[in-house]
Design a protein around this motif. Sequence first.
Motif, PDB file in Angstrom:
ATOM      1  N   ARG A  22     -42.110  17.904   8.744  1.00 34.07           N
ATOM      2  CA  ARG A  22     -41.943  18.357   7.268  1.00 34.07           C
ATOM      3  C   ARG A  22     -43.423  18.127   6.602  1.00 34.07           C
ATOM      4  N   TYR A  24     -43.392  18.454   3.013  1.00 35.11           N
ATOM      5  CA  TYR A  24     -43.330  18.086   1.628  1.00 35.11           C
ATOM      6  C   TYR A  24     -41.974  17.241   1.355  1.00 35.11           C
ATOM      7  N   GLU A  32     -38.252  16.689  12.287  1.00 33.45           N
ATOM      8  CA  GLU A  32     -36.913  17.335  12.305  1.00 33.45           C
ATOM      9  C   GLU A  32     -36.720  18.466  13.147  1.00 33.45           C
ATOM     10  N   PHE A  33     -35.338  18.823  13.394  1.00 32.77           N
ATOM     11  CA  PHE A  33     -35.080  19.962  14.231  1.00 32.77           C
ATOM     12  C   PHE A  33     -35.046  21.089  13.179  1.00 32.77           C
ATOM     13  N   GLY A  35     -34.057  24.281  10.633  1.00 30.64           N
ATOM     14  CA  GLY A  35     -32.763  24.509  10.405  1.00 30.64           C
ATOM     15  C   GLY A  35     -32.547  24.364   8.657  1.00 30.64           C
ATOM     16  N   LYS A  37     -29.552  24.408   5.071  1.00 33.10           N
ATOM     17  CA  LYS A  37     -28.412  24.323   4.497  1.00 33.10           C
ATOM     18  C   LYS A  37     -27.598  25.806   4.727  1.00 33.10           C
ATOM     19  N   TYR A  73     -27.684   9.412   3.284  1.00 31.21           N
ATOM     20  CA  TYR A  73     -28.934   9.177   2.637  1.00 31.21           C
ATOM     21  C   TYR A  73     -28.628   8.393   1.216  1.00 31.21           C
ATOM     22  N   PHE A  76     -27.328  11.262  -0.951  1.00 30.63           N
ATOM     23  CA  PHE A  76     -26.490  12.476  -0.506  1.00 30.63           C
ATOM     24  C   PHE A  76     -26.061  12.163   0.648  1.00 30.63           C
ATOM     25  N   LEU A  78     -25.136  13.708   4.354  1.00 24.72           N
ATOM     26  CA  LEU A  78     -25.534  14.793   4.908  1.00 24.72           C
ATOM     27  C   LEU A  78     -24.559  14.856   6.490  1.00 24.72           C
ATOM     28  N   MET A  80     -24.626  17.297   9.627  1.00 29.38           N
ATOM     29  CA  MET A  80     -25.444  18.072  10.120  1.00 29.38           C
ATOM     30  C   MET A  80     -24.925  18.625  11.764  1.00 29.38           C
ATOM     31  N   LEU A 114     -36.558  12.215  11.272  1.00 26.20           N
ATOM     32  CA  LEU A 114     -35.851  11.720   9.951  1.00 26.20           C
ATOM     33  C   LEU A 114     -34.410  10.966  10.239  1.00 26.20           C
ATOM     34  N   ASP A 117     -31.712  11.894  12.426  1.00 23.39           N
ATOM     35  CA  ASP A 117     -32.000  12.531  13.761  1.00 23.39           C
ATOM     36  C   ASP A 117     -31.998  11.544  14.620  1.00 23.39           C
TER      37      ASP A 117
END
Length: 128
Positions: A22, A24, A32-33, A35, A37, A73, A76, A78, A80, A114, A117
Amino acid sequence: MKRIEVVAAIICRNNKYFACQRGYGEFKDFWEFPGGKIEPGESREEALKREIREELDLSICLDSFLTTVEYDYPNFHLTMHCFLCSIDSQDPIIKEHENARWLLKEQLHSVQWLPADIKVVETLRGSV
Ligand SMILES: Nc1nc2c([nH]c(=O)n2[C@@H]2O[C@H](COP(=O)(O)OP(=O)(O)OP(=O)(O)O)[C@@H](O)[C@H]2O)c(=O)[nH]1
């Protein structure tokens, strides 16, 4: 708590898995993988194909479902859904990430994933 539902592609080629870093946000530099939302009205498969087209300029084939991860988190919850995917000879073009790597199963622990993950990586190491 806010909930978000995400689809992720675990792209495998030549026994290697495609991981993205990532560029940002709060988890900048974590891996991460690819993908993202699911948008209203989209199926999981449609959302994943769209995200991978946007992020990597790549057309993928969803081969099988791997696992669904639930993770809290701070801001929120998640959900996935992770799919094992394949690609043809095309190479990914990194459009939104700062870096990416093809990792052998035994190299999956060499990057900082992450938090959500970590369980996916464990499942992947145990399953494929
Ligand atoms: N694509 C993806 N997202 C993941 C993974 N693991 C994980 O916790 N997530 C979280 O799931 C959300 C994915 O949504 P997204 O890719 O659309 O995220 P984003 O932050 O770029 O969203 P935005 O473009 O709306 O700002 C993010 O909050 C991300 O931190 C993963 O392996 N792949």
